[in-house]
Scaffold this motif. Structure first.
Motif, PDB file in Angstrom:
ATOM      1  N   SER A   6       0.843  -1.188   0.000  1.00 33.22           N
ATOM      2  CA  SER A   6       0.000   0.000   0.000  1.00 33.22           C
ATOM      3  C   SER A   6       0.879   1.238   0.000  1.00 33.22           C
ATOM      4  O   SER A   6       2.003   1.211   0.490  1.00 33.22           O
ATOM      5  N   SER A   7       0.363   2.306  -0.534  1.00 35.17           N
ATOM      6  CA  SER A   7       1.116   3.556  -0.538  1.00 35.17           C
ATOM      7  C   SER A   7       0.767   4.409   0.674  1.00 35.17           C
ATOM      8  O   SER A   7       1.258   5.521   0.816  1.00 35.17           O
ATOM      9  N   GLN A   8      -0.086   3.875   1.564  1.00 38.14           N
ATOM     10  CA  GLN A   8      -0.444   4.610   2.780  1.00 38.14           C
ATOM     11  C   GLN A   8       0.152   3.928   4.004  1.00 38.14           C
ATOM     12  O   GLN A   8       0.071   2.707   4.147  1.00 38.14           O
ATOM     13  N   GLU A  35      -0.347  13.125   1.064  1.00 33.44           N
ATOM     14  CA  GLU A  35      -1.158  13.523   2.225  1.00 33.44           C
ATOM     15  C   GLU A  35      -0.456  13.087   3.498  1.00 33.44           C
ATOM     16  O   GLU A  35       0.103  11.997   3.572  1.00 33.44           O
ATOM     17  N   PHE A  52      -1.635   9.257   9.418  1.00 33.18           N
ATOM     18  CA  PHE A  52      -1.435   8.533   8.165  1.00 33.18           C
ATOM     19  C   PHE A  52      -0.612   9.377   7.207  1.00 33.18           C
ATOM     20  O   PHE A  52      -0.788  10.585   7.119  1.00 33.18           O
ATOM     21  N   THR A  54       0.510   9.296   3.104  1.00 36.29           N
ATOM     22  CA  THR A  54       0.248   8.660   1.812  1.00 36.29           C
ATOM     23  C   THR A  54       1.277   9.137   0.792  1.00 36.29           C
ATOM     24  O   THR A  54       1.540  10.334   0.686  1.00 36.29           O
ATOM     25  N   TYR A  55       1.843   8.179   0.075  1.00 41.97           N
ATOM     26  CA  TYR A  55       2.832   8.461  -0.975  1.00 41.97           C
ATOM     27  C   TYR A  55       2.221   8.218  -2.339  1.00 41.97           C
ATOM     28  O   TYR A  55       1.210   7.520  -2.463  1.00 41.97           O
ATOM     29  N   ASP A  58       3.989   2.845  -4.029  1.00 47.32           N
ATOM     30  CA  ASP A  58       4.236   1.832  -3.006  1.00 47.32           C
ATOM     31  C   ASP A  58       5.716   1.742  -2.655  1.00 47.32           C
ATOM     32  O   ASP A  58       6.077   1.505  -1.505  1.00 47.32           O
ATOM     33  N   ALA A  61       6.647   4.412  -0.204  1.00 44.75           N
ATOM     34  CA  ALA A  61       6.086   4.080   1.109  1.00 44.75           C
ATOM     35  C   ALA A  61       6.929   3.019   1.810  1.00 44.75           C
ATOM     36  O   ALA A  61       7.191   3.118   3.012  1.00 44.75           O
ATOM     37  N   ASN A  85      -6.891  -0.610   5.065  1.00 42.10           N
ATOM     38  CA  ASN A  85      -8.253  -0.075   5.091  1.00 42.10           C
ATOM     39  C   ASN A  85      -9.248  -1.222   5.165  1.00 42.10           C
ATOM     40  O   ASN A  85      -8.903  -2.377   4.964  1.00 42.10           O
TER      41      ASN A  85
END
Length: 94
Positions: A6-8, A35, A52, A54-55, A58, A61, A85
């Motif tokens: 995930s990129s988060q 973000e 959190f 976010t990038y 991936d 991140a 999520n």
């Protein structure tokens, strides 16, 4: 099933003095942060100590995860992990 990247990222144990801009600045050296958000209590409006990041990708991140997990920030030992999520959680259960 392999865990999906995930990129988060979920960042835990942040100082109550850390704000969104500081969080973004802290994680920016590892890639393009789209973000950075500190979670606040709805009633008191005080930070809950996690947030959190976010990038765009991936790969960025994962680079940040490896570099920042277990690092001291503002006198606190922070922990970073891939954010999960609810949709991802449901997909792995079925």
């Amino acid at each position: 099933m392999a865990k999906r990247l995930s990129s988060q990222l979920f960042v835990n144990r942040l100082s109550s003095f850390t704000n969104n801009e500081q969080l973004k600045r802290l994680f920016s050296p590892f890639g393009d942060v789209t973000e950075a958000r500190i979670v606040v209590d709805r009633i008191t409006q005080r930070p809950k100590g996690f947030g959190f990041v976010t990038y765009k990708s991936d790969v960025e991140a994962q680079k940040a995860l490896k570099a920042m997990n277990g690092r001291m920030v503002d006198g606190r030992l922070i922990f970073v992990e891939v954010a999960v999520n609810q949709k991802q959680e449901e997909d792995t259960k079925s």
